[in-house]
Design a protein around this motif. Structure first.
Motif, mmCIF file in Angstrom:
data_model
loop_
_atom_site.group_PDB
_atom_site.id
_atom_site.type_symbol
_atom_site.label_atom_id
_atom_site.label_comp_id
_atom_site.label_asym_id
_atom_site.label_seq_id
_atom_site.Cartn_x
_atom_site.Cartn_y
_atom_site.Cartn_z
ATOM 1 N N GLU A 1 -2.004 19.614 1.060
ATOM 2 C CA GLU A 1 -1.255 18.519 1.670
ATOM 3 C C GLU A 1 -1.515 17.224 0.908
ATOM 4 O O GLU A 1 -2.659 16.856 0.651
ATOM 5 N N GLY A 2 -0.442 16.542 0.523
ATOM 6 C CA GLY A 2 -0.567 15.290 -0.225
ATOM 7 C C GLY A 2 -0.482 15.461 -1.727
ATOM 8 O O GLY A 2 -0.382 14.476 -2.459
ATOM 9 N N ALA A 3 -0.522 16.707 -2.213
ATOM 10 C CA ALA A 3 -0.474 16.956 -3.655
ATOM 11 C C ALA A 3 0.965 17.097 -4.141
ATOM 12 O O ALA A 3 1.844 17.566 -3.409
ATOM 13 N N THR A 4 1.218 16.681 -5.376
ATOM 14 C CA THR A 4 2.532 16.873 -5.989
ATOM 15 C C THR A 4 2.464 17.814 -7.184
ATOM 16 O O THR A 4 3.423 18.534 -7.471
ATOM 17 N N ASN B 1 -18.295 15.890 -8.627
ATOM 18 C CA ASN B 1 -17.778 14.769 -9.428
ATOM 19 C C ASN B 1 -16.331 14.402 -9.034
ATOM 20 O O ASN B 1 -15.469 14.214 -9.889
ATOM 21 N N ILE B 2 -16.105 14.318 -7.724
ATOM 22 C CA ILE B 2 -14.762 13.961 -7.247
ATOM 23 C C ILE B 2 -14.507 12.476 -7.519
ATOM 24 O O ILE B 2 -15.322 11.623 -7.170
ATOM 25 N N LYS B 3 -13.398 12.195 -8.154
ATOM 26 C CA LYS B 3 -13.023 10.817 -8.472
ATOM 27 C C LYS B 3 -11.582 10.555 -8.027
ATOM 28 O O LYS B 3 -10.707 11.404 -8.226
ATOM 29 N N LEU B 4 -11.377 9.388 -7.442
ATOM 30 C CA LEU B 4 -10.043 8.988 -6.996
ATOM 31 C C LEU B 4 -9.540 7.859 -7.885
ATOM 32 O O LEU B 4 -10.262 6.895 -8.144
ATOM 33 N N GLU B 5 -8.316 7.971 -8.341
ATOM 34 C CA GLU B 5 -7.665 6.909 -9.107
ATOM 35 C C GLU B 5 -6.453 6.452 -8.311
ATOM 36 O O GLU B 5 -5.403 7.087 -8.325
ATOM 37 N N ARG B 6 -6.647 5.364 -7.571
ATOM 38 C CA ARG B 6 -5.567 4.853 -6.735
ATOM 39 C C ARG B 6 -4.654 3.944 -7.557
ATOM 40 O O ARG B 6 -5.116 3.073 -8.283
ATOM 41 N N ALA B 7 -3.366 4.127 -7.389
ATOM 42 C CA ALA B 7 -2.393 3.304 -8.097
ATOM 43 C C ALA B 7 -2.348 1.911 -7.482
ATOM 44 O O ALA B 7 -2.662 1.712 -6.303
ATOM 45 N N ASP C 1 0.830 -1.216 0.000
ATOM 46 C CA ASP C 1 0.000 0.000 0.000
ATOM 47 C C ASP C 1 0.859 1.258 0.000
ATOM 48 O O ASP C 1 0.542 2.239 -0.682
ATOM 49 N N ALA C 2 1.941 1.240 0.775
ATOM 50 C CA ALA C 2 2.798 2.426 0.837
ATOM 51 C C ALA C 2 3.483 2.680 -0.498
ATOM 52 O O ALA C 2 3.607 3.822 -0.935
ATOM 53 N N LEU C 3 3.927 1.614 -1.162
ATOM 54 C CA LEU C 3 4.547 1.781 -2.479
ATOM 55 C C LEU C 3 3.551 2.356 -3.476
ATOM 56 O O LEU C 3 3.872 3.268 -4.245
ATOM 57 N N ALA C 4 2.337 1.814 -3.466
ATOM 58 C CA ALA C 4 1.317 2.307 -4.386
ATOM 59 C C ALA C 4 0.948 3.750 -4.067
ATOM 60 O O ALA C 4 0.727 4.570 -4.968
ATOM 61 N N GLN C 5 0.925 4.068 -2.783
ATOM 62 C CA GLN C 5 0.532 5.407 -2.361
ATOM 63 C C GLN C 5 1.551 6.459 -2.793
ATOM 64 O O GLN C 5 1.205 7.526 -3.285
ATOM 65 N N HIS C 6 2.834 6.138 -2.605
ATOM 66 C CA HIS C 6 3.865 7.157 -2.789
ATOM 67 C C HIS C 6 4.556 7.119 -4.157
ATOM 68 O O HIS C 6 5.170 8.103 -4.556
ATOM 69 N N LEU C 7 4.475 5.978 -4.846
ATOM 70 C CA LEU C 7 5.207 5.866 -6.104
ATOM 71 C C LEU C 7 4.324 5.580 -7.310
ATOM 72 O O LEU C 7 4.785 5.649 -8.440
ATOM 73 N N GLY C 8 3.073 5.256 -7.070
ATOM 74 C CA GLY C 8 2.255 4.742 -8.166
ATOM 75 C C GLY C 8 1.560 5.768 -9.030
ATOM 76 O O GLY C 8 1.048 5.433 -10.081
ATOM 77 N N GLY C 9 1.483 7.021 -8.610
ATOM 78 C CA GLY C 9 0.817 8.020 -9.434
ATOM 79 C C GLY C 9 -0.674 8.111 -9.177
ATOM 80 O O GLY C 9 -1.480 7.996 -10.096
ATOM 81 N N ASN C 10 -1.065 8.326 -7.910
ATOM 82 C CA ASN C 10 -2.474 8.517 -7.577
ATOM 83 C C ASN C 10 -2.973 9.844 -8.143
ATOM 84 O O ASN C 10 -2.229 10.828 -8.189
ATOM 85 N N ILE D 1 -5.390 16.551 -9.867
ATOM 86 C CA ILE D 1 -4.301 16.727 -8.903
ATOM 87 C C ILE D 1 -3.577 15.395 -8.746
ATOM 88 O O ILE D 1 -4.199 14.371 -8.444
ATOM 89 N N ASP D 2 -2.272 15.400 -8.976
ATOM 90 C CA ASP D 2 -1.452 14.217 -8.723
ATOM 91 C C ASP D 2 -1.087 14.200 -7.251
ATOM 92 O O ASP D 2 -0.800 15.250 -6.648
#
Length: 336
Positions: A274-277, A314-320, A246-255, A289-290
């Motif tokens: 906070e949390g945006a790149t 229309n908020i949508k989340l794309e989890r890596a 989960d941590a790898l997907a969260q920080h490296l996957g491109g959410n 927002i990445d």
């Protein structure tokens, strides 16, 4: 199944009680499941493993991932004592597999499942398990093992008569026959149908619950994401990532987070959340927002929007996924 795991747990506990009686050299590494420090292995000009350092905890399910030719097999074979290292230090449950006397102790306490099981074609399944059981002091009952891996109706079948998935389950049974403290599983669910794969995942999870350390390699990213406590990604013999799935997907996957709102929002305001790149307005009123932490970003966006008088819709989340991370770190080209 309960009886089988009870036997494994009983033997693991018994070994823990006598572990203090094992004479360790003064230079012994800290006792844990696996410890590697500065591990190197070359084949001519090919650097298969480069200065690898890893620690694997007791009772952990640890996945070693990497594309073909990344060095996974070399690493596993060094840990199993089937291949010598060029340099560095290695300890597996407190034993050095490069030392003959310690390797003998290690073989009594580890189980190995190869990517493809290959035994006598004309040996019967039950006979094969009995044969392997004779090599161990604390072997698990044959009938219990057959029930555990779902081969209870094939004890009298010849190995050559088994399907590919059944042969894999046979390999798992042979890996567990000695009630091991640590198990190395190489592509454990290759050739299995979905039902057998789920059953095998359940077996692996139960091994962890009984304190058995599991180190596995797999090309099924879903398998690693579902089973592993931690994942190491290897590429060209180098450790490129290590963390929980989960941590790898969260920080490296491109959410990504997308939403709609009034056109013309200042992008730098979104990038400061906070949390945006990074952030962009892909078309009027459509924002992307990445994120390196999408959960923190959602909270930050809501607080910012409330304070700014903006109503996102229309908020949508794309989890890596772990697969996204894997491809991002190792590339998408096909390797032989």
């Amino acid at each position: 199944m309960v009886e089988t795991f009870g036997k494994i747990e009983e033997n693991v506990t018994r070994r823990a009680e006598v572990e203090r009686d094992i004479t360790m050299p003064d230079t012994a590494l800290p006792v844990g499941a696996v410890h590697m420090s500065g591990l190197n292995k070359t084949y001519g000009e090919i650097k298969a493993v480069q200065n690898l350092s890893l620690n694997i905890r007791k009772g952990e399910i640890f996945a070693l991932l990497g594309p073909n030719g990344a060095g996974k097999t070399t690493i596993i074979e060094i840990l199993e004592g089937y291949r010598t290292r060029d340099s560095g230090s290695v300890s597996v449950i407190g034993l050095d597999p490069a030392k003959r006397t310690e390797l003998a102790q290690l073989k009594e306490r580890m189980g190995v499942m190869l990517q493809q099981s290959s035994i006598y074609e004309k040996i019967r399944v039950g006979e094969a398990i009995n044969l392997f059981a004779s090599y161990y002091k604390n072997a698990t009952d044959t009938d219990e093992l057959l029930r555990l891996v779902g081969l209870q109706d094939h004890g009298h079948s010849f190995f050559k008569e088994l399907s590919g998935g059944q042969k894999q389950r046979m390999g798992l049974a042979l890996a567990l026959v000695g009630s091991p403290d640590i198990v190395f599983l190489d592509e454990p669910t290759a050739s299995m149908d979905p039902q057998a794969r789920l059953h095998t995942w359940d077996i692996i999870t139960r091994l962890k619950e009984r304190g058995v350390t599991v180190m596995l390699t797999t090309h099924y990213m879903e398998e690693a994401q579902r089973l592993a406590d931690r994942v190491a990604i290897i590429d060209h013999g180098i450790l490129v990532a290590l963390d929980t799935p989960d941590a790898l997907a969260q920080h490296l996957g491109g959410n990504k987070l997308t939403f709609q709102a009034t056109p013309g929002i200042v992008i730098t305001e979104l990038e400061k959340l906070e949390g945006a790149t990074s952030a962009s307005e892909t078309k009027p009123g459509q924002y992307v927002i990445d994120a390196d932490d999408i959960d923190r970003l959602v909270m930050g966006l809501m607080l910012w929007a409330h304070g700014s008088g903006i109503q996102p819709t229309n908020i949508k989340l794309e989890r890596a996924s772990l697969e996204d991370v894997f491809l991002k770190l190792t590339g998408e080209e096909v390797r032989d």
